[in-house]
Design a protein around this motif. Structure first.
Motif, PDB file in Angstrom:
ATOM      1  N   VAL A 161      -9.421  30.124  12.303  1.00 48.66           N
ATOM      2  CA  VAL A 161     -10.455  31.156  12.485  1.00 48.66           C
ATOM      3  C   VAL A 161     -10.928  31.069  13.934  1.00 48.66           C
ATOM      4  O   VAL A 161     -11.286  29.986  14.394  1.00 48.66           O
ATOM      5  CB  VAL A 161     -11.629  30.880  11.509  1.00 48.66           C
ATOM      6  N   GLN A 162     -10.929  32.195  14.631  1.00 45.55           N
ATOM      7  CA  GLN A 162     -11.346  32.156  16.041  1.00 45.55           C
ATOM      8  C   GLN A 162     -12.824  31.739  16.116  1.00 45.55           C
ATOM      9  O   GLN A 162     -13.618  32.145  15.250  1.00 45.55           O
ATOM     10  CB  GLN A 162     -11.130  33.521  16.705  1.00 45.55           C
ATOM     11  N   PRO A 163     -13.212  30.947  17.130  1.00 46.44           N
ATOM     12  CA  PRO A 163     -14.581  30.406  17.156  1.00 46.44           C
ATOM     13  C   PRO A 163     -15.656  31.494  17.147  1.00 46.44           C
ATOM     14  O   PRO A 163     -16.742  31.298  16.574  1.00 46.44           O
ATOM     15  CB  PRO A 163     -14.637  29.618  18.463  1.00 46.44           C
ATOM     16  N   ASN A 164     -15.378  32.640  17.795  1.00 45.80           N
ATOM     17  CA  ASN A 164     -16.428  33.671  17.849  1.00 45.80           C
ATOM     18  C   ASN A 164     -16.298  34.697  16.723  1.00 45.80           C
ATOM     19  O   ASN A 164     -16.891  35.759  16.783  1.00 45.80           O
ATOM     20  CB  ASN A 164     -16.398  34.390  19.205  1.00 45.80           C
ATOM     21  N   LYS A 165     -15.541  34.389  15.687  1.00 43.39           N
ATOM     22  CA  LYS A 165     -15.387  35.317  14.560  1.00 43.39           C
ATOM     23  C   LYS A 165     -16.748  35.489  13.866  1.00 43.39           C
ATOM     24  O   LYS A 165     -17.428  34.505  13.572  1.00 43.39           O
ATOM     25  CB  LYS A 165     -14.355  34.725  13.594  1.00 43.39           C
ATOM     26  N   ALA A 166     -17.106  36.749  13.596  1.00 45.35           N
ATOM     27  CA  ALA A 166     -18.372  37.027  12.910  1.00 45.35           C
ATOM     28  C   ALA A 166     -18.413  36.307  11.565  1.00 45.35           C
ATOM     29  O   ALA A 166     -17.390  36.152  10.902  1.00 45.35           O
ATOM     30  CB  ALA A 166     -18.511  38.536  12.699  1.00 45.35           C
ATOM     31  N   GLY A 180     -10.065  38.278   7.432  1.00 40.51           N
ATOM     32  CA  GLY A 180      -9.391  39.455   7.986  1.00 40.51           C
ATOM     33  C   GLY A 180      -7.905  39.257   8.210  1.00 40.51           C
ATOM     34  O   GLY A 180      -7.287  39.988   8.990  1.00 40.51           O
ATOM     35  N   ILE A 181      -7.290  38.282   7.519  1.00 41.09           N
ATOM     36  CA  ILE A 181      -5.856  38.050   7.765  1.00 41.09           C
ATOM     37  C   ILE A 181      -5.026  39.196   7.173  1.00 41.09           C
ATOM     38  O   ILE A 181      -5.502  39.930   6.298  1.00 41.09           O
ATOM     39  CB  ILE A 181      -5.384  36.686   7.199  1.00 41.09           C
ATOM     40  N   GLY A 182      -3.811  39.345   7.635  1.00 39.14           N
ATOM     41  CA  GLY A 182      -2.935  40.382   7.078  1.00 39.14           C
ATOM     42  C   GLY A 182      -1.930  40.891   8.074  1.00 39.14           C
ATOM     43  O   GLY A 182      -1.838  40.389   9.205  1.00 39.14           O
ATOM     44  N   GLU A 183      -1.180  41.907   7.659  1.00 36.42           N
ATOM     45  CA  GLU A 183      -0.136  42.513   8.501  1.00 36.42           C
ATOM     46  C   GLU A 183      -0.644  42.795   9.914  1.00 36.42           C
ATOM     47  O   GLU A 183      -1.754  43.307  10.089  1.00 36.42           O
ATOM     48  CB  GLU A 183       0.282  43.868   7.899  1.00 36.42           C
ATOM     49  N   ARG A 184       0.142  42.509  10.893  1.00 33.06           N
ATOM     50  CA  ARG A 184      -0.162  42.763  12.318  1.00 33.06           C
ATOM     51  C   ARG A 184      -1.543  42.219  12.701  1.00 33.06           C
ATOM     52  O   ARG A 184      -1.770  41.023  12.653  1.00 33.06           O
ATOM     53  CB  ARG A 184      -0.052  44.265  12.623  1.00 33.06           C
ATOM     54  N   ALA A 185      -2.483  43.139  13.008  1.00 34.58           N
ATOM     55  CA  ALA A 185      -3.832  42.688  13.415  1.00 34.58           C
ATOM     56  C   ALA A 185      -4.707  42.398  12.205  1.00 34.58           C
ATOM     57  O   ALA A 185      -5.900  42.108  12.346  1.00 34.58           O
ATOM     58  CB  ALA A 185      -4.466  43.751  14.297  1.00 34.58           C
ATOM     59  N   GLY A 186      -4.153  42.516  11.017  1.00 38.60           N
ATOM     60  CA  GLY A 186      -4.886  42.132   9.813  1.00 38.60           C
ATOM     61  C   GLY A 186      -5.581  43.269   9.093  1.00 38.60           C
ATOM     62  O   GLY A 186      -5.447  44.448   9.442  1.00 38.60           O
ATOM     63  N   ASN A 187      -6.311  42.880   8.050  1.00 39.55           N
ATOM     64  CA  ASN A 187      -7.050  43.817   7.194  1.00 39.55           C
ATOM     65  C   ASN A 187      -8.543  43.736   7.525  1.00 39.55           C
ATOM     66  O   ASN A 187      -8.968  42.869   8.281  1.00 39.55           O
ATOM     67  CB  ASN A 187      -6.863  43.421   5.723  1.00 39.55           C
ATOM     68  N   ALA A 188      -9.298  44.605   6.878  1.00 38.16           N
ATOM     69  CA  ALA A 188     -10.761  44.516   7.023  1.00 38.16           C
ATOM     70  C   ALA A 188     -11.202  43.156   6.509  1.00 38.16           C
ATOM     71  O   ALA A 188     -10.719  42.680   5.484  1.00 38.16           O
ATOM     72  CB  ALA A 188     -11.427  45.628   6.230  1.00 38.16           C
ATOM     73  N   ALA A 199     -16.761  29.166  14.188  1.00 35.16           N
ATOM     74  CA  ALA A 199     -17.527  27.942  14.466  1.00 35.16           C
ATOM     75  C   ALA A 199     -18.776  28.228  15.304  1.00 35.16           C
ATOM     76  O   ALA A 199     -19.759  27.504  15.234  1.00 35.16           O
ATOM     77  CB  ALA A 199     -16.623  26.952  15.193  1.00 35.16           C
ATOM     78  N   ASN A 200     -18.735  29.293  16.119  1.00 38.10           N
ATOM     79  CA  ASN A 200     -19.886  29.586  16.983  1.00 38.10           C
ATOM     80  C   ASN A 200     -20.808  30.666  16.420  1.00 38.10           C
ATOM     81  O   ASN A 200     -21.762  31.068  17.092  1.00 38.10           O
ATOM     82  CB  ASN A 200     -19.398  30.053  18.364  1.00 38.10           C
ATOM     83  N   ALA A 201     -20.505  31.149  15.206  1.00 39.69           N
ATOM     84  CA  ALA A 201     -21.245  32.310  14.691  1.00 39.69           C
ATOM     85  C   ALA A 201     -22.751  32.056  14.584  1.00 39.69           C
ATOM     86  O   ALA A 201     -23.556  32.989  14.697  1.00 39.69           O
ATOM     87  CB  ALA A 201     -20.684  32.727  13.334  1.00 39.69           C
ATOM     88  N   PHE A 202     -23.137  30.794  14.405  1.00 34.78           N
ATOM     89  CA  PHE A 202     -24.568  30.492  14.298  1.00 34.78           C
ATOM     90  C   PHE A 202     -24.992  29.451  15.343  1.00 34.78           C
ATOM     91  O   PHE A 202     -25.956  28.732  15.150  1.00 34.78           O
ATOM     92  CB  PHE A 202     -24.897  30.000  12.874  1.00 34.78           C
ATOM     93  N   ARG A 203     -24.238  29.372  16.431  1.00 32.06           N
ATOM     94  CA  ARG A 203     -24.583  28.394  17.462  1.00 32.06           C
ATOM     95  C   ARG A 203     -25.257  29.079  18.625  1.00 32.06           C
ATOM     96  O   ARG A 203     -24.789  30.125  19.074  1.00 32.06           O
ATOM     97  CB  ARG A 203     -23.316  27.717  17.974  1.00 32.06           C
ATOM     98  N   HIS A 204     -26.307  28.477  19.112  1.00 30.09           N
ATOM     99  CA  HIS A 204     -27.038  29.080  20.233  1.00 30.09           C
ATOM    100  C   HIS A 204     -26.887  28.178  21.442  1.00 30.09           C
ATOM    101  O   HIS A 204     -27.295  27.032  21.409  1.00 30.09           O
ATOM    102  CB  HIS A 204     -28.506  29.243  19.858  1.00 30.09           C
ATOM    103  N   GLU A 205     -26.317  28.678  22.503  1.00 36.72           N
ATOM    104  CA  GLU A 205     -26.043  27.846  23.672  1.00 36.72           C
ATOM    105  C   GLU A 205     -27.116  27.986  24.753  1.00 36.72           C
ATOM    106  O   GLU A 205     -27.546  27.012  25.341  1.00 36.72           O
ATOM    107  CB  GLU A 205     -24.683  28.231  24.276  1.00 36.72           C
ATOM    108  N   SER A 206     -27.558  29.231  25.004  1.00 35.19           N
ATOM    109  CA  SER A 206     -28.469  29.406  26.144  1.00 35.19           C
ATOM    110  C   SER A 206     -29.842  28.819  25.815  1.00 35.19           C
ATOM    111  O   SER A 206     -30.299  28.846  24.669  1.00 35.19           O
ATOM    112  CB  SER A 206     -28.579  30.880  26.512  1.00 35.19           C
ATOM    113  N   GLY A 207     -30.480  28.284  26.839  1.00 39.17           N
ATOM    114  CA  GLY A 207     -31.784  27.630  26.667  1.00 39.17           C
ATOM    115  C   GLY A 207     -32.805  28.568  26.056  1.00 39.17           C
ATOM    116  O   GLY A 207     -33.578  28.183  25.171  1.00 39.17           O
TER     117      GLY A 207
END
Ligand code: KIV
Ligand code: ZN
Length: 506
Positions: free
Chosen positions: A280-285, A230-238, A289-297
């Motif tokens: 890439v932000q960790p919670n990026k869909a 999603g990189i690009g001008e200002r807040a980026g592209n789709a 890095a956290n997109a497939f990580r499960h933290e809660s028990g």
């Protein structure tokens, strides 16, 4: 199911994002990876905008033969001619002509009447059409334009020969319902619309770029434009990976398909982040890095019993490496080579030997070497392959009772050994000053970020920096378990880019 044409503009709109400049070699590397990913169209650059962009489009057109290679041109005869010059060597060339359509742009920026705009659209699309069959037209700022004027200009573009009409939400202003209505009205009201593919190009200023794009696809658009991460001008592209995975995961909702190899999504995301210097932000869909990580028990318990409980996608489908094999200091060359192959890397012998040595050194310091560590080692190796100056050695003395002092040893362009020392306000400042004394290229440090590749005190540290010289920003990255060394490597990386750009005169 209808196929959606995936149009990637990472190398054009993505690169426009502040501080994201790529050199020609890096653009080619990304284009090759996009080809592997299976995108249908690569917008490789805006040839009239700079000699560097022209050369990059020309090179990609020559080297990347599977997808359509598109060159951007504003509605001006010289820009169209330059776009054709750059893209004509492609196996499947396209020219993309754009022109503002909103009254806001006409009044304040172009100072032209609607009639003049219509004429510019007609003549420049027709000019491109004389060169090639595949022409795209975009009325810029379409979502803040009078819909009737959009209908008129789209009709004229198709009459003049456009085979794709792209509707941009240039400033990310629209909402899904509104954007959907605009697309529907174009389908219903523009005579001859069946002769062209409707495309959409959404920016993310309100965080709605993916939602707007998907709504347009649901209602009949059949090309979607966006960028990796999603990189690009200002807040980026789709974000293309989000659109592709939404189409795949929710096929019953869209009844659409793509011909993308989704297992190449993760390597592509990683490469784009590495070369542009945009983390890439960790919670990026999809690729965070956290997109497939499960933290809660409760979630972990569910996923262990059956992944379907909390996972809507299989991480393997997006190319996330499986972590079944733990590497450590007993792992040999063969196991390391296999792991590299599984992660999608194939290094030449020299690079492999250096990376293996770095892996062994890391394994001595760290019990388990993870995939992320290996990716970082490979990235560090790839950064050094085209260096003008190489940082061989860094040594610092610092502490709260002493003046930070650094000694550096560099290998110069002719293989000569160069050494110097400097004092600084801190150890990193001292290293940078010592390097400056050797290299002597004036620049200003404008950004410095340290992050760790994995958890734990023994983790590899990654440093991202940006330096500015003559108004141009250069990104540099470096990694090491020692953050002062990582900082020196990042600085060297940015300086090498600066020197390479100067040598090429671009
Ligand atoms: O956002 C925009 O309008 C563009 C055009 C050039 C399509 O990038
Ligand atoms: Zn754009």
């Amino acid at each position: 199911m209808d196929k959606v044409i995936i149009f990637d503009t990472t190398l054009r709109d993505g690169e426009q994002g502040a501080g994201g400049s790529l050199n020609i070699g890096e653009k080619l590397e990304i284009a090759r990876q996009l080809e592997k990913l299976g995108v249908d169209v690569i917008e490789a650059g805006f040839p009239i905008s700079s000699p560097g962009d022209f050369q990059a489009v020309q090179l990609i057109a020559k080297e990347v033969r599977q997808p359509t290679i598109c060159a951007l041109a504003h509605a001006d005869p010289q820009a169209v001619d330059r776009a054709w010059e750059a893209v004509k060597g492609a196996a499947h060339p396209r020219i993309h002509v754009f022109l503002s359509a909103s009254d806001i742009h006409l009044l304040f920026q172009l100072k032209k009447s609607r009639d003049e705009i219509i004429e510019m659209c007609r003549s420049n699309v027709a000019r491109a059409k004389k060169y090639l069959a595949n022409v795209e037209f975009s009325p810029m700022d379409a979502t803040r334009s009078d819909p009737q004027f959009i209908h008129q200009i789209v009709e004229v573009a198709i009459e003049a020969g456009a085979t794709t009409v792209n509707i941009p939400d240039t400033v990310g202003y629209s909402t899904p319902a509104e954007f959907g209505r605009l697309i529907q009205s174009i389908i219903e009201k523009v005579p001859g619309i069946h002769k062209a593919v409707i495309s959409v190009h959404c920016h993310n200023d309100l965080g709605l770029a993916v939602a707007n794009s998907l709504e347009a696809l649901r209602l009949g658009a059949r090309q979607v434009e966006g960028t990796i991460n999603g990189i690009g001008e200002r807040a980026g592209n789709a974000s293309l990976e989000e659109i592709i995975m939404a189409i795949k995961t929710r096929h019953e909702a869209f009844n659409l398909t793509t011909t993308v190899d989704t297992t190449q999504i993760y390597p592509t995301s990683r490469l784009v982040s590495e070369l542009t210097g945009f983390p890439v932000q960790p919670n990026k869909a999809i690729v965070g890095a956290n997109a497939f990580r499960h933290e809660s028990g409760i979630h972990q318990d569910g996923v262990l019993k059956a992944p379907i409980t909390y996972e809507i996608m299989n991480p393997r489908d997006v190319g996330l490496p499986s972590s079944s094999l733990v590497m450590g200091k007993l792992s040999g060359r063969h196991a390391f080579k296999e792991r590299l192959a599984e992660l999608g890397y194939s290094l030449n012998e020299e690079s492999f030997n250096r990376t293996f040595a770095a892996f062994k050194a890391l394994a001595d310091k760290k019990k388990d070497v993870t995939d992320k560590d290996i990716e970082s080692l490979v990235a560090q190796e790839l950064r050094t392959t085209s260096e003008v100056y190489h940082l061989e050695h860094v040594q610092v003395a610092c502490g709260d009772q002493s003046v930070p002092t650094a000694t550096v040893k560099l290998r110069g362009p002719k293989g000569e050994v160069l050494a110097d020392a400097a004092l600084g306000t801190g150890p990193v400042d001292a290293v940078y000053k010592a390097i400056n004394r050797v290299v002597g290229v004036p620049n200003k440090l404008i950004e410095f970020t340290v992050s760790s590749v994995t958890e734990g005190i023994d983790a590899i540290g990654e440093v991202l920096i940006r330096i500015e010289s003559d108004g141009v920003v250069y990104t540099g990255r470096g990694s090491s378990t020692d953050i002062v060394v990582a900082s020196g490597r990042a600085y060297m990386n940015a300086l090498n880019r600066l020197i390479a750009a100067r040598n090429k005169g671009s």
